[in-house]
Design an enzyme around this catalytic site. Structure first.
Site, PDB file in Angstrom:
ATOM      1  N   LYS A  10      35.637 100.371  13.365  1.00  0.00           N
ATOM      2  CA  LYS A  10      34.322  99.787  12.984  1.00  0.00           C
ATOM      3  C   LYS A  10      33.529  99.440  14.183  1.00  0.00           C
ATOM      4  O   LYS A  10      34.241  98.791  15.185  1.00  0.00           O
ATOM      5  CB  LYS A  10      34.507  98.554  12.210  1.00  0.00           C
ATOM      6  CG  LYS A  10      33.437  97.460  11.833  1.00  0.00           C
ATOM      7  CD  LYS A  10      33.864  96.183  11.606  1.00  0.00           C
ATOM      8  CE  LYS A  10      34.589  95.324  12.569  1.00  0.00           C
ATOM      9  NZ  LYS A  10      33.881  94.971  13.503  1.00  0.00           N
ATOM     10  N   VAL A  95      45.391  97.858  19.558  1.00  0.00           N
ATOM     11  CA  VAL A  95      45.433  96.725  18.742  1.00  0.00           C
ATOM     12  C   VAL A  95      44.548  95.725  19.568  1.00  0.00           C
ATOM     13  O   VAL A  95      44.295  95.726  20.477  1.00  0.00           O
ATOM     14  CB  VAL A  95      46.908  96.274  18.787  1.00  0.00           C
ATOM     15  CG1 VAL A  95      46.904  94.845  17.984  1.00  0.00           C
ATOM     16  CG2 VAL A  95      47.971  97.212  17.965  1.00  0.00           C
ATOM     17  N   ALA A  96      44.107  94.829  18.512  1.00  0.00           N
ATOM     18  CA  ALA A  96      42.909  93.825  19.037  1.00  0.00           C
ATOM     19  C   ALA A  96      42.103  94.176  19.960  1.00  0.00           C
ATOM     20  O   ALA A  96      41.797  93.650  21.369  1.00  0.00           O
ATOM     21  CB  ALA A  96      44.020  92.702  19.562  1.00  0.00           C
ATOM     22  N   ILE A  99      37.277  96.695  17.581  1.00  0.00           N
ATOM     23  CA  ILE A  99      36.741  97.829  16.742  1.00  0.00           C
ATOM     24  C   ILE A  99      37.460  97.797  15.105  1.00  0.00           C
ATOM     25  O   ILE A  99      37.518  98.832  14.424  1.00  0.00           O
ATOM     26  CB  ILE A  99      36.868  99.187  17.253  1.00  0.00           C
ATOM     27  CG1 ILE A  99      38.356  99.436  17.561  1.00  0.00           C
ATOM     28  CG2 ILE A  99      35.956  99.424  18.185  1.00  0.00           C
ATOM     29  CD1 ILE A  99      38.647 100.842  18.388  1.00  0.00           C
ATOM     30  N   GLY A 100      37.927  96.813  14.752  1.00  0.00           N
ATOM     31  CA  GLY A 100      38.417  96.451  13.372  1.00  0.00           C
ATOM     32  C   GLY A 100      39.612  97.147  12.918  1.00  0.00           C
ATOM     33  O   GLY A 100      39.697  97.352  11.618  1.00  0.00           O
ATOM     34  N   GLY A 101      40.522  97.375  13.924  1.00  0.00           N
ATOM     35  CA  GLY A 101      41.632  98.060  13.439  1.00  0.00           C
ATOM     36  C   GLY A 101      42.454  97.443  12.410  1.00  0.00           C
ATOM     37  O   GLY A 101      42.982  98.083  11.335  1.00  0.00           O
ATOM     38  N   GLY A 102      42.875  96.259  12.423  1.00  0.00           N
ATOM     39  CA  GLY A 102      43.599  95.650  11.616  1.00  0.00           C
ATOM     40  C   GLY A 102      43.025  95.493  10.440  1.00  0.00           C
ATOM     41  O   GLY A 102      43.564  95.604   9.297  1.00  0.00           O
ATOM     42  N   SER A 103      41.818  95.159  10.530  1.00  0.00           N
ATOM     43  CA  SER A 103      40.748  94.968   9.220  1.00  0.00           C
ATOM     44  C   SER A 103      40.715  96.159   8.459  1.00  0.00           C
ATOM     45  O   SER A 103      40.736  96.305   7.399  1.00  0.00           O
ATOM     46  CB  SER A 103      39.559  94.441   9.689  1.00  0.00           C
ATOM     47  OG  SER A 103      39.643  93.042  10.005  1.00  0.00           O
ATOM     48  N   ALA A 104      40.450  97.400   9.320  1.00  0.00           N
ATOM     49  CA  ALA A 104      40.190  98.715   8.772  1.00  0.00           C
ATOM     50  C   ALA A 104      41.579  99.318   7.936  1.00  0.00           C
ATOM     51  O   ALA A 104      41.434  99.749   6.966  1.00  0.00           O
ATOM     52  CB  ALA A 104      39.991  99.885   9.812  1.00  0.00           C
ATOM     53  N   ASP A 135      36.133  90.410   8.640  1.00  0.00           N
ATOM     54  CA  ASP A 135      35.737  91.861   8.894  1.00  0.00           C
ATOM     55  C   ASP A 135      36.428  92.817   7.578  1.00  0.00           C
ATOM     56  O   ASP A 135      36.024  93.938   7.628  1.00  0.00           O
ATOM     57  CB  ASP A 135      36.405  92.364  10.169  1.00  0.00           C
ATOM     58  CG  ASP A 135      35.535  92.264  11.411  1.00  0.00           C
ATOM     59  OD1 ASP A 135      34.161  91.784  11.033  1.00  0.00           O
ATOM     60  OD2 ASP A 135      35.996  92.096  12.557  1.00  0.00           O
TER      61      ASP A 135
END
Length: 288
Positions: A10, A95-96, A99-104, A135
């Site tokens: 993201k 990670v962190a 670009i929204g990795g965990g949310s994606a 997010d």
């Protein structure tokens, strides 16, 4: 056959922080786009498992319970008797990273599970997503939007077909509560009145996108640079990359992006940047 769901990066092409609300959250306005070919992958495999299996370049950077676990638990609360699914997370995004990795990943998990349980309506997914994080709702949709409120209000917007970017992360260590630190450093003023609604911008080509992004900016860029000076180096490298038309921080960072007019220029820019900075994470992609 295992079923898979792509979890695209993201990108906050803009991020305006309009003020701190009485509930402690921040009112924002953001033009959000998603990478077509840079992201994680969540796979639903046969069998059952009490925990998510991880693979990929950044699997080792995940510690403790993550948003995928929370997404499974939240979804299971809507489906009495649901067995713990066997999910495999191929972690390709840092990670962190802003670009929204965990949310994606959480959003892809919700989309994947909803295909197995079609009785869960879109409104239920949105409710679950909102409870997981600001997010997650936009990542469930995974299409270009103007995001307002604290992330819950999404207005779809058309982006030009030809918007190419290079994403760059310097792979520095950041705390798990990085975003909270950046917001604290920003010190946003209290919101005194509800923000006025704005018409969605008309973005016909990449020049329109750049003009809008330049005018709106990212209010978290300055405080993030104070906390993580490496961001300034990344932006300087992007600005000096041939073909780069505009560069800015995404979210709370430390990932930055540059926009290019063509795919060829983005790919060439990424290649040149890798030669100068071989230890950075660098990905050319199309946004949409």
């Amino acid at each position: 056959m295992p079923k898979s769901e792509f979890a695209p990066a993201k990108i906050n092409l803009t991020l305006e922080i309009l003020g701190r609300r009485a509930d402690g959250y921040h009112e924002l306005r953001s033009l959000v786009a998603f990478a077509h070919d840079a992201g994680d992958v969540v796979t639903l495999a046969p069998g059952s498992s009490a925990s998510v299996e991880t693979s990929g370049s950044f699997a080792g950077d995940i510690s403790g319970s993550n948003l995928v676990d929370k997404a499974i638990s939240a979804f299971a609360a809507k489906v009495p008797g649901m067995k713990p699914p066997r999910l495999i997370l191929d972690k390709n995004l840092p990670v962190a990273s802003g670009i929204g990795g965990g949310s994606a990943d959480a959003a892809a998990t919700l989309r994947l599970l909803s295909k197995s349980y079609p009785g869960i309506a879109d409104r239920d997914l949105h409710t679950i997503a909102r409870a997981l994080g600001a997010d997650v709702p936009v990542c469930v949709r995974a299409r270009p939007v103007i995001m307002t409120g604290v992330g819950e209000t999404l207005e779809e917007i058309a982006l030009p077909q030809e918007v190419y970017a290079v994403l760059v992360n310097p792979l520095i260590a950041v705390p798990s509560n990085k975003t909270a630190h950046v917001f604290a450093a920003l010190g946003a003023a209290p919101l005194t009145a509800p923000p006025e609604a704005e018409p969605a911008p008309r973005l016909s080509n990449v020049r329109d996108v750049i003009a809008y992004a330049k005018a709106r900016g990212n209010d978290l860029q300055a405080p993030a640079q104070k906390l993580f000076p490496e961001i300034e180096t990344v932006l300087a490298e992007l600005h000096r990359t041939e073909g780069a038309l505009f560069a800015q921080l995404s979210g709370a960072g430390p990932t930055c992006f540059a926009l290019f007019a063509t795919k060829q220029e983005a790919v060439a820019g990424a290649s040149a940047l890798r030669q100068r900075q071989p230890n950075w994470w660098i990905r050319p992609t199309r946004l949409g």
